[in-house]
Scaffold this motif. Structure first.
Motif, PDB file in Angstrom:
ATOM      1  N   ASP A  72      -4.067   2.498   4.578  1.00 26.51           N
ATOM      2  CA  ASP A  72      -5.195   1.882   5.296  1.00 26.51           C
ATOM      3  C   ASP A  72      -4.890   0.424   5.638  1.00 26.51           C
ATOM      4  OD1 ASP A  72      -6.611   4.231   5.148  1.00 26.51           O
ATOM      5  OD2 ASP A  72      -7.761   3.650   3.375  1.00 26.51           O
ATOM      6  N   ALA A  73      -4.266  -0.278   4.695  1.00 27.28           N
ATOM      7  CA  ALA A  73      -3.959  -1.702   4.918  1.00 27.28           C
ATOM      8  C   ALA A  73      -2.928  -1.871   6.033  1.00 27.28           C
ATOM      9  CB  ALA A  73      -3.446  -2.323   3.624  1.00 27.28           C
ATOM     10  N   PHE A  74      -1.883  -1.055   6.027  1.00 33.01           N
ATOM     11  CA  PHE A  74      -0.854  -1.168   7.058  1.00 33.01           C
ATOM     12  C   PHE A  74      -1.399  -0.727   8.428  1.00 33.01           C
ATOM     13  CE2 PHE A  74       2.380  -0.653   3.477  1.00 33.01           C
ATOM     14  CZ  PHE A  74       2.656  -2.009   3.440  1.00 33.01           C
TER      15      PHE A  74
ATOM     16  N   GLY B 113       1.541   2.149  -6.450  1.00 32.08           N
ATOM     17  CA  GLY B 113       1.447   3.595  -6.279  1.00 32.08           C
ATOM     18  C   GLY B 113       0.176   4.050  -5.590  1.00 32.08           C
ATOM     19  N   ASN B 114      -0.618   3.100  -5.094  1.00 31.11           N
ATOM     20  CA  ASN B 114      -1.865   3.444  -4.389  1.00 31.11           C
ATOM     21  C   ASN B 114      -1.562   3.622  -2.907  1.00 31.11           C
ATOM     22  OD1 ASN B 114      -3.276   3.077  -6.859  1.00 31.11           O
ATOM     23  ND2 ASN B 114      -3.402   0.879  -6.464  1.00 31.11           N
ATOM     24  N   LEU B 115      -0.920   4.738  -2.585  1.00 28.21           N
ATOM     25  CA  LEU B 115      -0.373   4.911  -1.239  1.00 28.21           C
ATOM     26  C   LEU B 115      -1.449   5.034  -0.167  1.00 28.21           C
ATOM     27  CD1 LEU B 115       2.670   7.280  -1.914  1.00 28.21           C
ATOM     28  CD2 LEU B 115       2.558   4.782  -1.951  1.00 28.21           C
ATOM     29  N   GLU B 116      -2.582   5.659  -0.494  1.00 25.34           N
ATOM     30  CA  GLU B 116      -3.646   5.793   0.503  1.00 25.34           C
ATOM     31  C   GLU B 116      -4.240   4.428   0.850  1.00 25.34           C
ATOM     32  OE1 GLU B 116      -4.406   8.304   2.236  1.00 25.34           O
ATOM     33  OE2 GLU B 116      -3.426   9.963   1.186  1.00 25.34           O
ATOM     34  N   LEU B 117      -4.424   3.575  -0.178  1.00 23.09           N
ATOM     35  CA  LEU B 117      -4.914   2.215   0.083  1.00 23.09           C
ATOM     36  C   LEU B 117      -3.893   1.418   0.891  1.00 23.09           C
ATOM     37  CD1 LEU B 117      -6.518   1.258  -3.360  1.00 23.09           C
ATOM     38  CD2 LEU B 117      -7.718   1.766  -1.218  1.00 23.09           C
ATOM     39  N   ALA B 118      -2.629   1.613   0.560  1.00 23.55           N
ATOM     40  CA  ALA B 118      -1.559   0.941   1.306  1.00 23.55           C
ATOM     41  C   ALA B 118      -1.552   1.405   2.758  1.00 23.55           C
ATOM     42  CB  ALA B 118      -0.207   1.225   0.653  1.00 23.55           C
TER      43      ALA B 118
ATOM     44  N   ASN C 141      -1.000  -6.901   5.617  1.00 25.00           N
ATOM     45  CA  ASN C 141       0.352  -6.392   5.373  1.00 25.00           C
ATOM     46  C   ASN C 141       0.759  -6.593   3.910  1.00 25.00           C
ATOM     47  OD1 ASN C 141       3.059  -5.422   6.374  1.00 25.00           O
ATOM     48  ND2 ASN C 141       3.648  -7.448   5.653  1.00 25.00           N
ATOM     49  N   LEU C 142       0.495  -7.785   3.369  1.00 32.03           N
ATOM     50  CA  LEU C 142       0.826  -8.047   1.970  1.00 32.03           C
ATOM     51  C   LEU C 142      -0.017  -7.175   1.047  1.00 32.03           C
ATOM     52  CD1 LEU C 142       2.372  -9.598  -0.173  1.00 32.03           C
ATOM     53  CD2 LEU C 142       0.705 -11.463   0.040  1.00 32.03           C
ATOM     54  N   TYR C 143      -1.275  -6.974   1.392  1.00 32.95           N
ATOM     55  CA  TYR C 143      -2.153  -6.114   0.600  1.00 32.95           C
ATOM     56  C   TYR C 143      -1.581  -4.691   0.542  1.00 32.95           C
ATOM     57  CZ  TYR C 143      -6.563  -4.144  -1.122  1.00 32.95           C
ATOM     58  OH  TYR C 143      -7.535  -3.516  -1.877  1.00 32.95           O
ATOM     59  N   GLY C 144      -1.110  -4.197   1.687  1.00 33.83           N
ATOM     60  CA  GLY C 144      -0.500  -2.866   1.723  1.00 33.83           C
ATOM     61  C   GLY C 144       0.744  -2.790   0.871  1.00 33.83           C
TER      62      GLY C 144
ATOM     63  N   TYR D 299       5.183  -4.639  10.349  1.00 32.71           N
ATOM     64  CA  TYR D 299       3.965  -3.883  10.056  1.00 32.71           C
ATOM     65  C   TYR D 299       4.173  -2.396  10.383  1.00 32.71           C
ATOM     66  CZ  TYR D 299       1.697  -8.520  10.239  1.00 32.71           C
ATOM     67  OH  TYR D 299       1.350  -9.831  10.054  1.00 32.71           O
ATOM     68  N   ARG D 300       4.775  -2.151  11.534  1.00 31.97           N
ATOM     69  CA  ARG D 300       4.965  -0.752  11.939  1.00 31.97           C
ATOM     70  C   ARG D 300       5.992  -0.050  11.047  1.00 31.97           C
ATOM     71  NH1 ARG D 300       2.573   1.706  15.960  1.00 31.97           N
ATOM     72  NH2 ARG D 300       1.852  -0.227  16.916  1.00 31.97           N
ATOM     73  N   TYR D 301       7.016  -0.782  10.623  1.00 31.16           N
ATOM     74  CA  TYR D 301       7.989  -0.208   9.679  1.00 31.16           C
ATOM     75  C   TYR D 301       7.293   0.174   8.378  1.00 31.16           C
ATOM     76  CZ  TYR D 301      11.683  -0.011   6.182  1.00 31.16           C
ATOM     77  OH  TYR D 301      12.499   0.399   5.147  1.00 31.16           O
ATOM     78  N   ASN D 302       6.468  -0.726   7.847  1.00 30.16           N
ATOM     79  CA  ASN D 302       5.767  -0.448   6.594  1.00 30.16           C
ATOM     80  C   ASN D 302       4.831   0.755   6.729  1.00 30.16           C
ATOM     81  OD1 ASN D 302       7.014  -2.506   5.180  1.00 30.16           O
ATOM     82  ND2 ASN D 302       5.430  -4.005   5.651  1.00 30.16           N
TER      83      ASN D 302
END
Length: 351
Positions: free
Chosen positions: A139-141, A132-137, A122-125, A154-157
């Motif tokens: 995947d993390a979430f 600004g790395n939304l695709e990586l975020a 969650n913190l990584y996302g 987690y679901r909100y993020n």
């Protein structure tokens, strides 16, 4: 965990049966050390110390006692098998110092020790979204949510990242799941309202209202809700917002209140709000310039309250910046075009 808890008890019961004659005949007691080995006691002691430190660190970070939290992480680091937690907590520390690259490095190390550590994902996302790395975020979430499907944050993020990626369908699907899980989560209604602004204004405003009912009072939210309600002439929401924001001294909110009173002809309330704006905001000339067109509408108040405005200026002139004084003088210099014989149809009905 259950086996660890109950194993000493089972050992105790078996031993008690075997030695029942001893208890019955000699009335003696076996020492506690006979049932739980010293090594196990030491192991349990270390485990409890880990839990105590982890709990303390979480609370210290939550209350922004970051330096003390850092010292506790150092204590935790001395205990065995704490690498995942210590790297996670060091990542939090670095992120609070705005050292985001270092924080991500700590998280990478944390996840090597424990790939299923959902708070780290969650913190990584969160950190990747800040970069600004939304695709990586995303995947993390997704990973955090798959590990802990019932965690509302987690679901909100995850829903928010879908929204930022313009995937409104998935964003709404996630936010609706969140509301099913926890219907008292006001941020969920705020996010749902933002998602729906492009497609369904009525429902968007309803979601904002639901957030407000749940005591969501963040100023950014109130400004957005206020603007949308004023733009679409939703007096049922404006009335509530006027009441909710009456004690706030946020510049944007005060200007929205001023606009609302002016738009609906509540000139006395509009004048009072104008005074608040002059006294408690517009801290720079640039602030005044950015809202100049809106605030210039106060000229109409000169038709009704010229003497009041003049007295306000005299009373506060020594404490006002020059640009504020000049602006009030501009308002007082307005030539009122209001017909002198205009009658209030309620007070002076036509014959």
């Amino acid at each position: 965990m259950m086996l660890e808890i109950f194993f000493p008890i089972l050992f105790y019961l078996n031993d008690l049966i075997d030695k029942k004659d001893v208890f019955l005949s000699k009335k003696t007691y076996l020492p506690f050390e006979n049932f739980i080995k010293n090594e196990e006691l030491e192991k349990n002691k270390i485990s409890l110390e880990k839990k105590r430190l982890i709990s303390q660190i979480n609370l210290l970070f939550f209350s922004n006692n970051n330096d003390l939290a850092y010292n506790k992480i150092k204590e935790l680091q001395k205990l065995p098998e704490t690498e995942a937690y210590t790297n996670y907590f060091f990542a939090i520390w670095e992120s609070k110092q705005e050292n985001y690259i270092s924080a991500i490095n700590y998280l990478n190390t944390c996840l090597k020790y424990n790939p299923n550590f959902d708070p780290a994902w969650n913190l990584y996302g969160f950190l990747q979204s800040k970069a600004g790395n939304l695709e990586l975020a995303l995947d993390a979430f997704k990973k955090a949510t798959s590990l802990e499907p019932y965690h509302p944050v987690y679901r909100y993020n995850l829903a928010r990242i879908y929204w930022l990626l313009n995937n409104d369908k998935e964003a709404l699907r996630e936010i609706d799941k969140l509301i099913e899980l926890r219907d008292n989560f006001p941020e969920a209604y705020y996010l749902k309202g933002m998602i729906l602004e492009k497609s369904n204004i009525e429902e968007s405003l309803n979601q904002y209202h639901q957030a407000l009912i749940r005591n969501f009072n963040h100023e950014e939210f109130l400004i957005r809700f206020f603007n949308l309600s004023l733009k679409h002439n939703k007096t049922e929401y404006l009335t509530i917002l006027i009441e909710k924001t009456q004690n706030l001294l946020n510049q944007e909110i005060m200007i929205l209140r001023f606009q609302t009173f002016l738009q609906y002809g509540e000139y006395k309330n509009s004048l009072y709000e104008f005074y608040k704006i002059i006294l408690h905001s517009l801290n720079t000339q640039k602030d005044l310039e950015s809202h100049y067109t809106t605030l210039l509408k106060a000229q109409i108040l000169n038709c009704y309250y010229k003497k009041d405005i003049y007295n306000f200026l005299l009373k506060n002139k020594t404490n006002l910046s020059e640009y504020k004084t000049k602006f009030i003088e501009t308002i007082l210099g307005y030539s009122c075009n209001k017909p002198l014989n205009e009658k209030d149809p309620l007070v002076n009905p036509a014959l």
